[in-house]
Each structure stands twice: as structure tokens, then as C-alpha cells.
Design a protein around this motif. Sequence first.
Motif, mmCIF file in Angstrom:
data_model
loop_
_atom_site.group_PDB
_atom_site.id
_atom_site.type_symbol
_atom_site.label_atom_id
_atom_site.label_comp_id
_atom_site.label_asym_id
_atom_site.label_seq_id
_atom_site.Cartn_x
_atom_site.Cartn_y
_atom_site.Cartn_z
ATOM 1 N N LYS A 1 21.635 28.511 31.370
ATOM 2 C CA LYS A 1 20.858 28.878 32.556
ATOM 3 C C LYS A 1 20.227 30.264 32.441
ATOM 4 O O LYS A 1 19.082 30.464 32.836
ATOM 5 N N TYR A 2 20.988 31.220 31.875
ATOM 6 C CA TYR A 2 20.533 32.610 31.890
ATOM 7 C C TYR A 2 20.214 33.176 30.508
ATOM 8 O O TYR A 2 19.523 34.190 30.404
ATOM 9 N N GLY A 3 20.759 32.571 29.480
ATOM 10 C CA GLY A 3 20.520 33.081 28.135
ATOM 11 C C GLY A 3 21.495 34.166 27.723
ATOM 12 O O GLY A 3 21.878 34.262 26.557
ATOM 13 N N SER A 4 21.910 34.999 28.670
ATOM 14 C CA SER A 4 22.852 36.078 28.389
ATOM 15 C C SER A 4 23.598 36.435 29.661
ATOM 16 O O SER A 4 23.253 35.966 30.755
ATOM 17 N N LEU A 5 24.594 37.288 29.504
ATOM 18 C CA LEU A 5 25.416 37.708 30.640
ATOM 19 C C LEU A 5 25.623 39.210 30.530
ATOM 20 O O LEU A 5 25.875 39.736 29.448
ATOM 21 N N GLN A 6 25.502 39.907 31.662
ATOM 22 C CA GLN A 6 25.616 41.363 31.635
ATOM 23 C C GLN A 6 26.925 41.897 32.215
ATOM 24 O O GLN A 6 27.191 43.091 32.101
ATOM 25 N N GLY A 7 27.715 41.035 32.833
ATOM 26 C CA GLY A 7 28.953 41.562 33.382
ATOM 27 C C GLY A 7 29.950 40.495 33.800
ATOM 28 O O GLY A 7 29.568 39.376 34.170
ATOM 29 N N ILE A 8 31.233 40.856 33.716
ATOM 30 C CA ILE A 8 32.322 40.032 34.244
ATOM 31 C C ILE A 8 33.238 40.940 35.047
ATOM 32 O O ILE A 8 33.687 41.984 34.552
ATOM 33 N N LEU A 9 33.493 40.570 36.281
ATOM 34 C CA LEU A 9 34.492 41.263 37.094
ATOM 35 C C LEU A 9 35.672 40.317 37.292
ATOM 36 O O LEU A 9 35.548 39.281 37.950
ATOM 37 N N HIS A 10 36.807 40.686 36.723
ATOM 38 C CA HIS A 10 38.024 39.899 36.890
ATOM 39 C C HIS A 10 38.712 40.384 38.166
ATOM 40 O O HIS A 10 39.456 41.379 38.147
ATOM 41 N N SER A 11 38.454 39.689 39.268
ATOM 42 C CA SER A 11 39.007 40.102 40.556
ATOM 43 C C SER A 11 40.032 39.111 41.091
ATOM 44 O O SER A 11 40.725 39.408 42.067
ATOM 45 N N ALA A 12 40.125 37.947 40.483
ATOM 46 C CA ALA A 12 41.105 36.954 40.926
ATOM 47 C C ALA A 12 42.515 37.465 40.650
ATOM 48 O O ALA A 12 42.781 38.061 39.602
ATOM 49 N N VAL A 13 43.417 37.241 41.582
ATOM 50 C CA VAL A 13 44.796 37.678 41.390
ATOM 51 C C VAL A 13 45.731 36.729 42.124
ATOM 52 O O VAL A 13 45.406 36.205 43.195
ATOM 53 N N GLU A 14 46.881 36.506 41.520
ATOM 54 C CA GLU A 14 47.906 35.666 42.129
ATOM 55 C C GLU A 14 49.105 36.548 42.492
ATOM 56 O O GLU A 14 49.655 37.263 41.649
ATOM 57 N N PHE A 15 49.475 36.530 43.756
ATOM 58 C CA PHE A 15 50.648 37.264 44.220
ATOM 59 C C PHE A 15 51.315 36.433 45.310
ATOM 60 O O PHE A 15 50.655 36.020 46.263
ATOM 61 N N SER A 16 52.619 36.217 45.163
ATOM 62 C CA SER A 16 53.351 35.477 46.189
ATOM 63 C C SER A 16 54.224 36.421 47.005
ATOM 64 O O SER A 16 54.076 36.529 48.222
ATOM 65 N N ALA A 17 55.110 37.130 46.308
ATOM 66 C CA ALA A 17 55.984 38.079 46.995
ATOM 67 C C ALA A 17 56.700 38.922 45.956
ATOM 68 O O ALA A 17 56.810 38.538 44.790
ATOM 69 N N PHE A 18 57.174 40.095 46.369
ATOM 70 C CA PHE A 18 58.027 40.885 45.497
ATOM 71 C C PHE A 18 59.411 40.242 45.505
ATOM 72 O O PHE A 18 59.953 39.911 46.563
ATOM 73 N N SER A 19 59.977 40.060 44.320
ATOM 74 C CA SER A 19 61.284 39.403 44.247
ATOM 75 C C SER A 19 62.011 39.825 42.976
ATOM 76 O O SER A 19 61.380 40.171 41.977
ATOM 77 N N PRO A 20 63.359 39.782 42.993
ATOM 78 C CA PRO A 20 64.126 40.128 41.794
ATOM 79 C C PRO A 20 63.953 39.067 40.712
ATOM 80 O O PRO A 20 63.735 37.885 41.010
ATOM 81 N N VAL A 21 64.070 39.486 39.475
ATOM 82 C CA VAL A 21 63.913 38.563 38.352
ATOM 83 C C VAL A 21 64.936 37.432 38.435
ATOM 84 O O VAL A 21 64.638 36.278 38.089
ATOM 85 N N ALA A 22 66.118 37.723 38.897
ATOM 86 C CA ALA A 22 67.194 36.723 38.930
ATOM 87 C C ALA A 22 66.857 35.524 39.796
ATOM 88 O O ALA A 22 67.407 34.431 39.594
ATOM 89 N N THR A 23 65.977 35.707 40.771
ATOM 90 C CA THR A 23 65.637 34.599 41.666
ATOM 91 C C THR A 23 64.187 34.139 41.500
ATOM 92 O O THR A 23 63.705 33.323 42.281
ATOM 93 N N HIS A 24 63.512 34.667 40.480
ATOM 94 C CA HIS A 24 62.104 34.320 40.271
ATOM 95 C C HIS A 24 62.007 32.872 39.776
ATOM 96 O O HIS A 24 62.630 32.510 38.776
ATOM 97 N N LYS A 25 61.238 32.049 40.447
ATOM 98 C CA LYS A 25 61.104 30.657 40.051
ATOM 99 C C LYS A 25 60.203 30.535 38.820
ATOM 100 O O LYS A 25 59.171 31.192 38.728
ATOM 101 N N THR A 26 60.604 29.676 37.909
ATOM 102 C CA THR A 26 59.863 29.498 36.661
ATOM 103 C C THR A 26 58.428 29.054 36.916
ATOM 104 O O THR A 26 57.488 29.534 36.277
ATOM 105 N N LYS A 27 58.248 28.153 37.863
ATOM 106 C CA LYS A 27 56.910 27.653 38.167
ATOM 107 C C LYS A 27 56.011 28.778 38.672
ATOM 108 O O LYS A 27 54.846 28.894 38.261
ATOM 109 N N ASP A 28 56.541 29.621 39.561
ATOM 110 C CA ASP A 28 55.763 30.741 40.093
ATOM 111 C C ASP A 28 55.429 31.745 38.991
ATOM 112 O O ASP A 28 54.339 32.322 38.965
ATOM 113 N N TRP A 29 56.392 31.969 38.104
ATOM 114 C CA TRP A 29 56.175 32.888 36.987
ATOM 115 C C TRP A 29 54.998 32.415 36.129
ATOM 116 O O TRP A 29 54.077 33.175 35.829
ATOM 117 N N GLY A 30 55.032 31.146 35.734
ATOM 118 C CA GLY A 30 53.978 30.608 34.883
ATOM 119 C C GLY A 30 52.625 30.601 35.564
ATOM 120 O O GLY A 30 51.607 30.941 34.951
#
Length: 243
Positions: free
Chosen positions: A83-112
Motif C-alpha cells: 500500500k505504501y511502499g515504505s514505513l517511517q515509524g512504529i510505536l509499540h504502545s500495546a501492553v498487557e497488565f492484569s495485576a501485581f502479584s507474587p511469582v508464587a501465585t502467578h498463573k502460567t497462562k497469564d505469564w505466557g
Amino acid sequence: MPLTNQVILITGAGGGLGSTAALELAKHGAHIVLLDKNIAKLEAVYDAIMNVNAVSEPVMYPFDLAGANENEYQELADKIEQKYGSLQGILHSAVEFSAFSPVATHKTKDWGHTLNVNLNAPFLLCRVLLPVLQKSAHASIVFTTDSFVRKAPAYAGAYGVSLIALEGFAKILADEHEAFGKIRVNTLIPGPVDSPLRKRAYPAEDKGKLPSMKSLAPIYLYLFGSESIGVTGQAIDARTFYL
């Protein structure tokens, strides 16, 4: 307008910071490719850009960063190049955050899932889009991180791990491309701002004391404008940023 003829892809374009950046960059002439999995939010940002009489109509691209496979990432890159031939910029603004939690209770699915959105997706996007970026005289890649997790505090979990790694990835990528002088790679540290993510992370905080998301507008313009050409491998903190 300083960003006329600049094509910039924004991930998480329906989110707080992503939509703020999209609107500001579009107001200054950039053609924006809006990437988000939430179609309703994409449409809202699209309407906001059109309402400010932007120079060019943005493109909505519904895309699930965590669920897409490598072929779908490559298809995105191919469509942008066609469509454009070239690209001049990428802004990586997407982020995934559920909650602050200890590693001992971190769910594997949420981690991945968190690592897929915050780290693996930026890697895949950069890999497929680097050839398109290299067709530009100058191009800018901007990653978004978090001042809180940079010190690896307790309970930061997958969110902290992914953003610490993301900043390292940004430095590696910047170093790889510095000698060529075409693609600059920097990390933006927004600091505490009144954003939807901040509301989820700190629900009891008085948000009236925080800067608005619009306060980041000059930084986005700088990072994607000609003034930042030659600036690469930097972590730019909004709290200490002065033009």
C-alpha cells in the motif's frame, strides 16, 4: 506539517497512550495505521482523527498480537509494503497488565499471554517490518516501557519481566542498526500519567495530581520527527524531557 508523507504504525492504538499518540501524530500530518484487537476502540480513534481534519485518513487494522501466527504478521508487513511502499515509524504502545502479584501465585497462562503481547509481539513486528522500514531515508522505532518496573520490584511479575526485557531488546536493535544511520530505536518512559493502565494498577491513587496523557504529545512528535534523527539507543523519560 512536519510529518506529512510519514506512515506510522501504532500498536495498542485503541488504548490510552496509543490513541493519544495516534491523534497527535495525525494532527501533524502523519498517515496512521491503527493496530488493535478491539474494533470498537479502533473506530473511536478513527473518528477522533477524522474530527480534527487530519491530512490523511487513518487505516484500521484489527489484529490480535498474542493470537496471531507468524504468517499473519508477515501478511501485515506485506500489506503495508504494497500500500505504501515504505514505513517511517512504529510505536509499540500495546501492553498487557492484569495485576501485581507474587511469582508464587502467578498463573502460567497469564505469564505466557503477558510475554506474548509485551515482548514477543514487538519482536515479531520488528522482524517482519524491518525490510519495509529500511526503504525509508529515515525511520523511527519507539518502544514503551514503565518507570516502576525498571528496578525489578517485588510483585512486578510477567509485566515487569517483559518490559525489562523489552528495553534490553530495544538497545540490541538500536546497536545493530546504528552504523547504517537509517533506523533509530528508542524507548519511551511515560512516567506516571492519568491513563487507563494507571487506573487499573493504582486504583486508590488521586489521578487528579497526575499529568494528562496529552502531556506526552511533544515527546511523540520529537521521537517521530526530524529533530530526533541520529538519536538512537536512548531511554527517554517524560519526566525529564525538554526540547
